[in-house]
Each structure stands twice: as structure tokens, then as C-alpha cells.
Design a protein around this motif. Structure first.
Motif, PDB file in Angstrom:
ATOM      1  N   MET A  19       0.847  -1.197   0.000  1.00  0.00           N
ATOM      2  CA  MET A  19       0.000   0.000   0.000  1.00  0.00           C
ATOM      3  C   MET A  19       0.885   1.251   0.000  1.00  0.00           C
ATOM      4  N   LEU A  20       0.538   2.194  -0.830  1.00  0.00           N
ATOM      5  CA  LEU A  20       1.336   3.410  -0.925  1.00  0.00           C
ATOM      6  C   LEU A  20       1.197   4.246   0.340  1.00  0.00           C
ATOM      7  N   ASN A  21       2.299   4.853   0.735  1.00  0.00           N
ATOM      8  CA  ASN A  21       2.297   5.727   1.896  1.00  0.00           C
ATOM      9  C   ASN A  21       1.582   7.031   1.533  1.00  0.00           C
ATOM     10  N   ALA A  22       0.514   7.361   2.301  1.00  0.00           N
ATOM     11  CA  ALA A  22      -0.299   8.534   1.990  1.00  0.00           C
ATOM     12  C   ALA A  22       0.495   9.828   2.116  1.00  0.00           C
ATOM     13  N   THR A  23       1.425   9.896   3.084  1.00  0.00           N
ATOM     14  CA  THR A  23       2.221  11.111   3.284  1.00  0.00           C
ATOM     15  C   THR A  23       3.164  11.336   2.108  1.00  0.00           C
ATOM     16  N   PHE A  24       3.806  10.252   1.654  1.00  0.00           N
ATOM     17  CA  PHE A  24       4.710  10.371   0.509  1.00  0.00           C
ATOM     18  C   PHE A  24       3.924  10.792  -0.731  1.00  0.00           C
ATOM     19  N   LEU A  25       2.731  10.230  -0.912  1.00  0.00           N
ATOM     20  CA  LEU A  25       1.917  10.552  -2.082  1.00  0.00           C
ATOM     21  C   LEU A  25       1.487  12.015  -2.061  1.00  0.00           C
ATOM     22  N   GLU A  26       1.122  12.536  -0.907  1.00  0.00           N
ATOM     23  CA  GLU A  26       0.720  13.937  -0.813  1.00  0.00           C
ATOM     24  C   GLU A  26       1.909  14.860  -1.093  1.00  0.00           C
ATOM     25  N   SER A  27       3.100  14.491  -0.586  1.00  0.00           N
ATOM     26  CA  SER A  27       4.288  15.311  -0.872  1.00  0.00           C
ATOM     27  C   SER A  27       4.571  15.338  -2.367  1.00  0.00           C
ATOM     28  N   PHE A  28       4.444  14.185  -3.016  1.00  0.00           N
ATOM     29  CA  PHE A  28       4.692  14.118  -4.459  1.00  0.00           C
ATOM     30  C   PHE A  28       3.646  14.927  -5.227  1.00  0.00           C
ATOM     31  N   THR A  29       2.385  14.833  -4.829  1.00  0.00           N
ATOM     32  CA  THR A  29       1.328  15.579  -5.512  1.00  0.00           C
ATOM     33  C   THR A  29       1.573  17.078  -5.406  1.00  0.00           C
ATOM     34  N   THR A  30       1.974  17.522  -4.227  1.00  0.00           N
ATOM     35  CA  THR A  30       2.265  18.946  -4.038  1.00  0.00           C
ATOM     36  C   THR A  30       3.474  19.366  -4.872  1.00  0.00           C
ATOM     37  N   LEU A  31       4.479  18.498  -4.968  1.00  0.00           N
ATOM     38  CA  LEU A  31       5.656  18.777  -5.797  1.00  0.00           C
ATOM     39  C   LEU A  31       5.245  18.947  -7.257  1.00  0.00           C
TER      40      LEU A  31
END
Length: 296
Positions: free
Chosen positions: A1-13
Motif C-alpha cells: 500500500m502506498l504511503n499517503a504522506t509520501f503521495l501527498e508530498s509528491f502531488t504537491t511537488l
């Protein structure tokens, strides 16, 4: 399962197009954003960006990941809205009860539905066992049962009771009834009718009643609104709770025959214990209670 925090950081990037700006929006350091990117790439096993000096472009995997991040944000927004917005006049509501009570209840729900276009009411007529199982599973917000389920995961509130009635054509109103008369007429059967016969007819004709499987049949129907129709035409007799009689369109053509020993069935409103009821369900409780009150 993807880490939600990492995914949000990437989306913001991806939205900012710059590590420094992403770090400022996320209240992080730039190395922290880079670390989240590396860990997300490790999770998917692919590079998500291609660096070009101080800038970058998204790889095909990165584009798919960015779309996923935006989708997750939208889902979370909808979830938060559903949790915080408890609107009496919007959203789904699921109720289950007997077919006869449904005929009485549904017309009383319609004015509310007409006034609330965003409201979606699902009323299911079901056997008692299905109502009980459905409330336990959470399929139904509210259920109406004929007895207190006495279950540790359910709350039950007594609504009242309704009489189980022997229904004959209106022309038979002044004629004393015997079990032989009923056999001559024949039974208009329905799914709950056999249990009703074992309950009411055995109580009043103990010497003559041979059991529901020995009743003479004139017909059967499983549409609750049509059960009294044959009787109204002078064909046979049937057995129904009073709620199924009073809402019949040709009620004047029916006779509720008085018997020496009367029988009532309780009505209980049930819901899952500890479950927070929506404003819709709380309002529906009042409508259900009002409908039950008509049977007293």
C-alpha cells in the motif's frame, strides 16, 4: 500500500513544479521532500520524475501517480464532507419492514421526499429474518420487527401493536363465521399467510383447525397490495395485519371479521447499538412512530 504522506508530498511537488516551493507549502525542508520522493519511487519500483537542471518533468509512471494523488485528495474531500455534513434532507436512508407496514408507511414518507430532492429513501418489504440480518449487517439504518429481537448488538424501541385480522367480503359482515365456512370459501394465501393461519385460526378454532398445510386454497399472491383484492371480489378469505387492510383502495368492500379471541403483533423499531444515527434516520423515526400510532 502506498504511503499517503509520501503521495501527498509528491502531488504537491507536481503542482508547484519546484522542490523549494513544495517544501514551503508542506512546511518541510527541501531534503525532506526529496526523501519522500525517493521512498515513493522505491515503493513503486520506478522513477517518477526526470530531472533537468533545477527543474524536472514527470515520467509516465509519475503522471499516473500524480493523477492518483489528485484522486485521493478528491475522495478525502468527499469523505470529510459526508462525515461533517449531517443534512436531514440529503443523502440515502434505508428502512426495512413487513409488506403490510410498508404500505402504511410509504405514503407518509412521500411528502418528505417531495420536499427534499437530495434525499434518497429506500424502503424494503422483507421477512422478519431478513430485516434482522440486514440491520445487523448495517444494510438498513432502521428496521421494524414484530418482536423485540433481544440482541446484544441491537437497540429496540416498542412502537405499539397491530391486530391480526380475518378478512372476508363486506357482504359477510353480519354472518357468524365457522371454520367450515372458511374452508368452503377457500384461503387466499400469501408468503406470511400460513404463519398467520397457525396463529389466529388455531387460536379460535382449536377443534377444527387441521394446520396451514391442510387449508383449502382458492389462490395465492405475493404482492401485498393485491392480497385483499380477490376477497373484495367475493372470492375466499385471507389473513393480514390491520395495516395491510386499512390502506387497501377498496377497503369498504372488505370486512374485518370479529373473532372470540383476538391476536395482536407487536411492532419494534430496531437499529444497531451504538451506531450514530444520521439526521435523516432520526427524522424517519418520528414518521415511523406516527405510522404505528395509527394502528392503535
Amino acid at each position: 500500500m502506498l504511503n499517503a504522506t509520501f503521495l501527498e508530498s509528491f502531488t504537491t511537488l507536481c503542482e508547484t513544479g519546484h522542490f523549494t516551493q513544495a517544501a514551503a507549502r508542506l512546511n518541510m525542508t527541501q531534503p525532506g521532500v526529496s526523501q519522500h520522493l525517493r521512498k515513493l519511487e522505491q515503493q513503486v519500483g520506478q522513477a517518477l520524475i526526470s530531472r533537468h537542471g533545477k527543474g524536472f518533468t514527470l515520467t509516465p509512471a509519475g503522471e499516473a501517480m500524480f493523477n492518483l494523488g489528485l484522486s485521493r485528495r478528491a475522495e478525502e474531500k468527499r469523505l470529510r464532507h459526508a462525515i461533517t455534513a449531517d443534512d436531514r434532507d440529503a443523502g440515502p436512508l434505508h428502512i426495512a419492514c413487513s409488506g403490510s407496514f410498508a404500505m402504511l408507511l410509504y405514503p407518509q414518507l412521500l411528502p418528505w421526499m417531495r420536499a427534499a430532492p437530495e434525499l434518497s429513501v429506500h424502503l424494503e418489504a422483507a421477512p422478519q429474518a431478513e430485516i434482522l440480518a440486514g440491520v445487523l449487517r448495517g444494510d438498513f439504518d432502521l428496521g421494524v420487527l414484530g418482536a423485540d429481537p433481544d440482541h446484544p448488538r441491537l437497540e429496540a424501541r416498542y412502537l405499539g401493536r397491530e391486530e391480526l385480522c380475518l378478512i372476508l367480503p363486506a357482504a359477510a359482515a353480519e354472518t357468524p363465521v365457522t371454520f367450515a365456512d372458511l374452508q368452503t370459501r377457500g384461503f387466499i394465501a400469501h408468503p406470511d399467510g400460513y404463519a398467520y393461519a397457525d396463529d389466529l385460526l388455531r387460536l379460535n378454532f382449536p377443534q377444527d383447525y387441521p394446520g396451514a398445510d391442510r387449508l383449502r386454497l382458492r389462490g395465492s399472491v405475493n404482492q401485498i397490495g393485491q392480497i385483499p383484492a380477490a376477497v373484495a371480489e367475493g372470492i375466499g378469505y385471507t389473513l393480514l395485519p390491520r395495516s395491510g387492510v386499512e390502506v387497501f383502495a377498496d377497503r369498504a368492500r372488505l370486512c374485518v371479521t370479529p373473532l372470540p379471541k383476538r391476536r395482536w403483533h407487536d411492532l419494534w423499531l430496531v437499529m444497531r447499538r451504538g451506531r450514530h444515527l444520521s439526521a435523516r434516520a432520526r427524522y424517519a423515526q418520528g414518521i415511523i412512530e406516527a405510522a404505528a400510532g395509527q394502528l392503535r
